[in-house]
Enzyme design. Structure first.
Site, short mmCIF file in Angstrom:
data_model
loop_
_atom_site.label_atom_id
_atom_site.label_comp_id
_atom_site.label_asym_id
_atom_site.label_seq_id
_atom_site.Cartn_x
_atom_site.Cartn_y
_atom_site.Cartn_z
CD GLU A 440 19.97 54.48 49.60
OE1 GLU A 440 19.97 53.70 48.62
OE2 GLU A 440 20.20 54.12 50.75
CG ASP A 513 22.78 50.60 47.06
OD1 ASP A 513 23.14 50.58 45.87
OD2 ASP A 513 23.38 51.19 47.97
CG ASP A 515 21.10 47.99 50.67
OD1 ASP A 515 20.14 48.76 50.39
OD2 ASP A 515 22.24 48.39 50.95
CG ASP A 517 20.16 51.15 54.71
OD1 ASP A 517 19.33 50.85 55.60
OD2 ASP A 517 21.38 51.30 54.91
#
Ligand code: 1YM
Length: 653
Positions: A440, A513, A515, A517
């Site tokens: 990403e 990640d 998180d 996103d």
């Protein structure tokens, strides 16, 4: 350990041989529990997280058998502080009287004698009777300690074990006015990679069992401080409610779940189904309450009958004209379906023993569905018309997708099919040796390109918002500019034409990640693979990279932790007996902020990284999560994301 009856040489038996030699209740080939500790994988599949959870299922299965026998209405499963497990039922209680063959209490035999026919991989004995409780001794052998209490005949009996050995023989410890069995155990840390239980995993399995055993009440608790949770799973409607649950975040096309049922000799079949307005199907099948993710004869019988009935109905009502036909895939578009069969001689086949092989079950299921679905459609013409319209639409969309695909192929032939510009490919050409990291963001992509071993690791950075494939039909996906680099880089095509023999990398690693996103992009990609390259997941090519969250340093020793819990455990270990020792703990930032060297060391170096293989072991849960995250309903999605933002999406049940 008590090797009571005749010994066989377990080292010379493979699990398949044991199963083949098993021929009903009379078999008395018993091994010592040492065999289980020597080769735990043979009895519980693996010593990873999934094997750990198997211990719980083995004990719960005994309680459920008691419910199937008609004596137990409630089962409770608790994860306690310290990751011990307690399972309780309100059945008759395991017998405590002395067994004539052994001169020992039946209770002791159940927990110390390993019965032949290792349960992992399944077997037909469950409904054949006489071999109850086969898994209890395996769990005992693999537990640091285990305590069992039986309430029976007004008394409470108790017995204790450690690693399969008796530490306290059976004795009466009190009086009681009810009956039932309680087992508490602590898995042996020497036997498992991890001894931390996952509440979601246990909850999913218990919910499945509650759906399959209509009326049985299963309560689950997580009593670990800071993560307390509980739920009661109780479905009077059985698999009908299972289908309602599968469609809960979708829009059903008809109100009533279609339910069919039949029996022949000792075999029974139950099918529940309901269409929704999505484009994918979810068919979940079970044989003797064992999930059969690879399908088999029961699924084949169902599919065959569904296609026949819908084509006949279409012809009869004039909805299908002339020589037109709807295909099996067309008939299943948007279908949620649960098939549950019970039989005395179940044959489980396939690599993971996840496929039902008994051919007569195909005839039985197909007969039941043909007869009863036809009647249903005649009695409910509106629903019939809706289902047929849906199948015919699917058929037209499939034609359109085929044309779109052909036009891309022509375009590629003209322009030459080049690899995507953003792809940093590797030098190795043998797919079995290569990996592609789908990363990403451009900055993480940059670090990955510099940090990788370019001999066998390729990097494909993705950026921007991708097409939400949940809401798109095949013809939209083929030409999409975000997804086509992925399709071209993998090289195996998509949809019906996906061919894993053309795959350019045998490890497809999603690196994002930890998180919100990251979870989003991971879910988008997995949705795409799930819907359009399903064999990629089924055959185990897809992985999630697991970047560490914490770095712990004491003197010259550095260790990594992947969760807060692990950080605390490792930090205590590093301090050892020295409470004043200083351990430096730092939190890793996102992937984009790691330098290439750090990224290599922690997340990409095959010697040191952690990869999580994404499997379809529970395709259903995956589908539910995908729909929840990507479908039209906003509120359940928000709730889910809030609950799970920090976790890697876990499809590996
Ligand atoms: C928390 C786990 O094991 N319950 C349980 C097990 C048994 C019975 C009842 C039981 C079975 C029978 C007769 C029978 C088992 N009994 C045996 C064996 N819960 C849990 N509840 N009476 C009670 O099968 O005839 C093995 S398991 F072999 F001793 F009968």
């Amino acid at each position: 350990m008590a090797d009571i009856l005749e010994q066989s040489n377990p080292q010379e038996l493979t699990s398949t041989q044991v199963e083949h030699e098993y021929s009903g209740a009379e078999i008395q080939v018993l091994e010592g529990l040492e065999a289980v500790r020597k080769r735990p994988g043979m009895y519980i599949g693996s010593t990873s997280e999934s094997g750990l959870h198997h211990l719980v299922y083995e004990i719960v299965d005994n309680a459920i058998d008691e419910a199937l026998a008609g004596y137990c209405t409630e089962v409770t499963v608790s994860i306690n502080e310290g990751n011990t497990i307690t399972v309780t039922d309100n059945g008759r209680g395991i017998p405590v009287d002395i067994q004539p063959q052994t001169g020992l209490p039946a209770l002791e035999v159940v927990f110390t004698v390993l019965h032949a026919g290792g349960k992992f991989g399944g077997g037909g004995y469950k409904v054949s009777g006489g071999l109850h409780g086969v898994g209890a001794s395996v769990v005992n052998a693999l537990s640091e300690w285990l305590t069992v209490q039986v309430h029976k005949d007004g008394k409470i009996y108790e017995m204790k074990f450690a690693r399969g050995d008796i530490t306290e023989p059976m004795k009466v410890v009190g009086e009681t006015d009810h009956t039932g069995t309680t087992v508490t155990f602590k898995p042996d840390g020497e036997m498992f990679d991890t001894t931390v239980f996952n509440y979601e995993t246990i909850h999913t399995r218990m919910q499945q069992q509650a759906f399959l055993n209509a009326g049985l009440k299963i309560r689950v608790f997580d009593r670990r401080p800071g993560q307390e949770a509980e739920d009661t799973l109780h479905y009077e409607g059985g698999i009908r409610e299972y289908v309602t649950w599968l469609n809960q975040n979708k829009t059903p096309l008809h109100e009533q779940v279609i339910y069919m049922k039949g029996a022949k000799d000792d075999a029974t079949v139950e099918v529940a189904m309901q269409y929704n307005d999505s484009y994918t199907d979810t068919i979940i099948s079970f044989a003797n309450d064992v999930h059969t993710p690879e399908g088999g004869m029961h699924e084949e019988g169902f599919k065959r009958a569904l296609t026949n009935v819908l084509n006949n109905y279409g012809k009869k009502t004039g909805l299908i004209k002339g020589d037109d036909k709807v295909s099996g895939d067309d008939c299943r578009e948007g279908l949620a379906c649960v098939i549950s069969v019970k039989l005395t001689d179940a044959q489980f086949e396939g690599q993971t023993k996840a496929k039902l092989g008994n051919a007569y079950i195909r005839t039985l299921v197909s007969g039941v569905v043909s007869d009863q679905l036809e009647v249903f459609l005649e009695e409910n013409p509106k629903v019939g018309r809706m289902i047929l319209d849906k199948a015919m639409m699917a058929s037209r969309a499939r034609e359109a997708a085929k044309r779109a695909r052909e036009s891309i192929r022509r375009k590629n032939a003209l322009e030459g099919s080049t690899l995507p510009g953003k792809l940093a490919d590797c030098y190795e050409r043998d797919p079995a040796l290569t990996e592609i990291y789908i990363v990403e963001g451009d900055s993480a992509g940059g670090s990955a390109k510099q940090g990788r071993d370019s001999r066998f690791q390729a990097i494909l950075p993705l950026w921007g918002k991708m097409l939400n494939v949940e809401k798109a039909r095949a013809d939209k996906v083929y030409g999409n500019d975000k997804l086509s680099p992925v399709i071209t880089a993998l090289g195996a095509g998509i949809g019906d034409e996906f061919d894993d023999s053309k795959l350019r990398y045998h490890k497809v690693v999603i690196m994002a990640d930890a998180d919100v996103d990251g979870a989003h992009i991971r879910t988008l990609l997995l949705t795409f693979f799930f819907r359009f390259m399903r064999p990629l997941i089924e055959k185990g090519y897809v992985y999630a990279a697991v970047p560490p969250l914490f770095k712990l340093v004491r003197g010259k020793t550095t260790r990594l932790a992947f969760s807060e819990e692990e950080r605390d455990v490792i930090s205590a270990e590093m301090r050892g007996d020295n409470p004043n020792a200083k351990v430096d703990i730092s939190r890793f930032k996102g992937l984009g902020e790691m330098d290439p060297h750090e990224l290599w060391e922690t997340t990409m170096d095959p010697e040191r990284r952690t990869l999580k293989r994404i499997t379809m072991a529970d395709a259903v849960k995956a589908d539910a999560i995908f729909t929840l995250l990507m479908g039209d309903r906003v509120e359940p999605r928000r709730e889910y994301i809030q609950r799970n933002a920090q976790k890697v999406i876990n499809l590996d049940y």
